[in-house]
Scaffold this motif. Structure first.
Motif, PDB file in Angstrom:
ATOM      1  N   ALA A 157       0.822  -1.220   0.000  1.00  0.00           N
ATOM      2  CA  ALA A 157       0.000   0.000   0.000  1.00  0.00           C
ATOM      3  C   ALA A 157       0.850   1.261   0.000  1.00  0.00           C
ATOM      4  O   ALA A 157       0.386   2.314  -0.431  1.00  0.00           O
ATOM      5  N   GLY A 158       2.098   1.159   0.458  1.00  0.00           N
ATOM      6  CA  GLY A 158       2.922   2.357   0.613  1.00  0.00           C
ATOM      7  C   GLY A 158       2.702   3.002   1.965  1.00  0.00           C
ATOM      8  O   GLY A 158       1.802   2.616   2.716  1.00  0.00           O
ATOM      9  N   HIS A 160       1.653   5.980   2.652  1.00  0.00           N
ATOM     10  CA  HIS A 160       0.469   6.829   2.766  1.00  0.00           C
ATOM     11  C   HIS A 160      -0.654   6.323   1.862  1.00  0.00           C
ATOM     12  O   HIS A 160      -1.509   7.082   1.418  1.00  0.00           O
ATOM     13  N   GLY A 161      -0.617   5.024   1.553  1.00  0.00           N
ATOM     14  CA  GLY A 161      -1.706   4.428   0.778  1.00  0.00           C
ATOM     15  C   GLY A 161      -1.701   4.753  -0.705  1.00  0.00           C
ATOM     16  O   GLY A 161      -2.697   4.541  -1.386  1.00  0.00           O
ATOM     17  N   SER A 162      -0.584   5.245  -1.254  1.00  0.00           N
ATOM     18  CA  SER A 162      -0.631   5.585  -2.678  1.00  0.00           C
ATOM     19  C   SER A 162       0.428   4.888  -3.523  1.00  0.00           C
ATOM     20  O   SER A 162       0.770   5.356  -4.605  1.00  0.00           O
ATOM     21  N   ALA A 163       0.910   3.734  -3.066  1.00  0.00           N
ATOM     22  CA  ALA A 163       1.859   2.970  -3.887  1.00  0.00           C
ATOM     23  C   ALA A 163       1.160   2.461  -5.151  1.00  0.00           C
ATOM     24  O   ALA A 163      -0.045   2.259  -5.162  1.00  0.00           O
ATOM     25  N   GLY A 164       1.928   2.269  -6.205  1.00  0.00           N
ATOM     26  CA  GLY A 164       1.400   1.667  -7.430  1.00  0.00           C
ATOM     27  C   GLY A 164       0.913   2.642  -8.480  1.00  0.00           C
ATOM     28  O   GLY A 164       0.357   2.227  -9.489  1.00  0.00           O
ATOM     29  N   GLU A 165       1.153   3.927  -8.292  1.00  0.00           N
ATOM     30  CA  GLU A 165       0.609   4.910  -9.241  1.00  0.00           C
ATOM     31  C   GLU A 165       1.471   5.020 -10.497  1.00  0.00           C
ATOM     32  O   GLU A 165       1.908   6.108 -10.910  1.00  0.00           O
ATOM     33  N   ILE A 166       1.676   3.881 -11.148  1.00  0.00           N
ATOM     34  CA  ILE A 166       2.542   3.817 -12.322  1.00  0.00           C
ATOM     35  C   ILE A 166       2.050   4.708 -13.454  1.00  0.00           C
ATOM     36  O   ILE A 166       2.840   5.153 -14.292  1.00  0.00           O
ATOM     37  N   HIS A 168       1.404   7.634 -13.367  1.00  0.00           N
ATOM     38  CA  HIS A 168       1.981   8.969 -13.274  1.00  0.00           C
ATOM     39  C   HIS A 168       3.510   8.955 -13.203  1.00  0.00           C
ATOM     40  O   HIS A 168       4.130   9.929 -12.773  1.00  0.00           O
ATOM     41  N   VAL A 169       4.090   7.844 -13.636  1.00  0.00           N
ATOM     42  CA  VAL A 169       5.533   7.826 -13.871  1.00  0.00           C
ATOM     43  C   VAL A 169       5.762   8.534 -15.208  1.00  0.00           C
ATOM     44  O   VAL A 169       5.075   8.254 -16.198  1.00  0.00           O
ATOM     45  N   PRO A 173       9.470  13.072 -20.829  1.00  0.00           N
ATOM     46  CA  PRO A 173       9.584  14.383 -20.191  1.00  0.00           C
ATOM     47  C   PRO A 173       9.116  15.482 -21.148  1.00  0.00           C
ATOM     48  O   PRO A 173       9.494  15.489 -22.321  1.00  0.00           O
ATOM     49  N   CYS A 180      -3.143  14.731 -13.920  1.00  0.00           N
ATOM     50  CA  CYS A 180      -2.558  14.939 -12.589  1.00  0.00           C
ATOM     51  C   CYS A 180      -1.862  16.292 -12.488  1.00  0.00           C
ATOM     52  O   CYS A 180      -1.452  16.699 -11.411  1.00  0.00           O
ATOM     53  N   GLY A 182       0.915  16.874 -14.299  1.00  0.00           N
ATOM     54  CA  GLY A 182       2.245  16.667 -14.854  1.00  0.00           C
ATOM     55  C   GLY A 182       2.211  16.590 -16.382  1.00  0.00           C
ATOM     56  O   GLY A 182       1.177  16.824 -17.015  1.00  0.00           O
ATOM     57  N   VAL A 241      10.850   0.642 -15.992  1.00  0.00           N
ATOM     58  CA  VAL A 241      11.167   1.304 -14.729  1.00  0.00           C
ATOM     59  C   VAL A 241      10.803   0.403 -13.546  1.00  0.00           C
ATOM     60  O   VAL A 241      11.586   0.236 -12.600  1.00  0.00           O
TER      61      VAL A 241
END
Lengths: 339, 339
Positions: A157-158, A160-166, A168-169, A173, A180, A182, A241
């Motif tokens: 989960a990370g 703060h509960g936000s792991a896995g937000e691939i 937004h990788v 560039p 989001c 970005g 990544v």
């Protein structure tokens, strides 16, 4: 016939998928309803509670007893400690104490609250493409892109509960603007929406979908091939990544875009093989549970609250027992806020 | 006075750091020797074995008893199951059964074999900047860049022992060539070597180092500032990827470049703060153990093999016990191949 079961709810931004799930993970009953986001956050909460209540009535009528527990998966930041949804952009929620609200509405049964993608990953790990795989990434390519990371049988989960937000990788560039805030996020390049947008622009039909793009690729349309290859290339860069950082054994790919089957998987595998240097190429697998992953996962979270839950699904239950491997391979667990 | 201790070895590409480590993680004795890579892989193996043997003699003489166990950290792919080093580019090794060789040379004491960065991360987690932190990334900015990932008190090895290779995450697609064969890898932009190379080119002194660059930045040299900002920007981009995927609570930064202190940390924190959108900014901390992290970690691996090891260091021991939190916060464990 009396059948022990739990209520499972997968709450999405537009629709809610619900199920009654048996102890072996069987889908005994399925139902869909709109989330009704346009009526405001309170209405969404009430819609969730009413759906659960109706499922309870249905279960009691069909299976001779009320649901023994309930599980709910929600998109957003879930606080497993308090059992509340801290924030959900998709549902317009802020600090909704969903666990206690649901438990109250359901006559006091135990309720598990989880993150929708991580619930889906849990289901793929225990019942789907990830069975017996200790380390995998479960990826959904839909309107957005997100992932659940399974490490040594646990869905991470990370802090703060936000792991896995691939999604937004950043893979390009300065690339396309992302929802989001970005630029060049994977989601802005390789989601079903991104493919639809690119294909619509290329073919001149503003209503074109990602599925149309896949069909045009299969028909040999070179413009569609360019759009498709761009998305696959971005996806391979994003997945590389994850491979470099996490060294997973498998990548399990689901969501709308994965419906294209080998039209997606063949070039994706080739693009990954081309990119790995020292990394070990993980197995790339289609997700097995489709749209049901989220609700099945919510059902597993609910079963994990019950003393007979873990035993009857043959898998480890909550976080504390997570390292226990079952006979069919490592079991998978996820954070769950139990009442 | 008799003092119970273990032998700890941190084998690097150019030098080996060794220590005798007490039950509380105290460094009772330290020693350095060249690895002698130029003499070939067999000579490296013999140098490691002889170093360990000499440390055993030293310990027996100084502390009244021989070392109770030994731990060794190695750069490369470590097979925890067989206790051998599958591959190490830095040492020229392929399939070296180091655990059994060392145990034999040391009169049969238990030997733990681990990955050098993960051993360092273990030490930072139990004894250094990561004490009490459940989820962190420990990053070393040296000749190369690599990381150890701590998730819920465990250092993650990955499915094939290569998790944490953040140095080879691509942050500038098509950027400078990297030793791995790729282009635009973080390591090619933000390692101490990359900064030295860029600063040497900018100031015209081919012998300039990263430390020189940091001093020139502190002296207000605008050319140095440009070089430095480029490295910090690449580093922030690479770390943002980790934050997005893993949601760690802390980033612990060590290695040569971290010696620049606030000259690095202040702009790095600012660059990360500028980049996060929905992500929660982790705490950015300097590593606390410096050059000793690797050997201390090897010592902890050794202590974890002994029945009194975990108790006396007040921390959880091997993988199976990894979820146990100690009174001072979550304990940290790592894969270790015990004999």
């Amino acid at each position: 016939m009396r059948v022990r079961h739990v209520i499972a709810l997968d709450v999405g931004g537009t629709g809610m998928k619900a199920a009654l799930v048996g102890p072996d993970g069987a889908l005994l009953h399925r139902a869909l309803r709109p989330t009704g986001r346009e009526h405001g956050p309170e209405a969404v909460t009430e819609a969730v509670l009413r759906f659960a209540e109706d499922l309870r009535v249905h279960g009691e009528r069909e299976f001779g007893e009320p649901a023994a527990a309930a599980g709910v998966g929600v998109p957003g930041v879930v606080d497993a400690g308090t059992g509340s949804v801290a924030y959900s952009a998709n549902l317009g929620w802020r600090d909704v104490p969903l666990r206690s609200l649901l438990s109250e509405r359901l006559g006091g049964v135990p309720v598990a609250l989880g993150h929708d993608m991580r619930a889906g990953g849990l289901a793929e790990g225990r019942l789907g493409a990830g069975r017996g795989v200790d380390r995998f990434l479960y990826l959904a390519l839909g309107t957005g892109i997100s992932a659940a990371i399974c490490i040594d049988g646990r869905i991470e989960a990370g802090a703060h509960g936000s792991a896995g937000e691939i999604g937004h990788v950043v893979v390009r560039p300065g690339g396309p603007a992302c929802g989001c805030g970005g630029r060049g996020c994977l989601e802005s390049l390789a989601s079903a929406s991104a493919v639809a947008r690119e294909w619509a622009a290329a073919c001149g039909d503003p209503g074109a979908t990602a599925e149309d793009a896949a069909r045009a690729v299969e028909a040999g349309d070179p413009r569609a091939r360019r759009v498709w290859d761009g998305a696959v290339s971005a996806l391979a860069d994003g997945l590389l990544v994850c491979i470099t950082l996490l060294d997973p054994r498998a990548l399990i790919v689901g969501g709308g875009l994965a419906g294209a089957g080998e039209t997606l998987f063949a070039p994706l595998r080739a693009a990954l093989a081309e990119r790995v240097v020292f990394q070990t190429l993980p197995t790339v697998l289609p997700a097995a549970l489709g749209d049901n992953a989220g609700s099945l996962g919510a059902g597993l979270l609910a079963w994990d609250l019950l003393p007979d839950g873990a035993a009857s699904t043959g898998a480890a239950s909550t976080e504390a027992a997570a390292s226990v491997a079952s006979a069919t391979g490592p079991a998978v667990s996820v954070e769950a806020a139990a009442r």
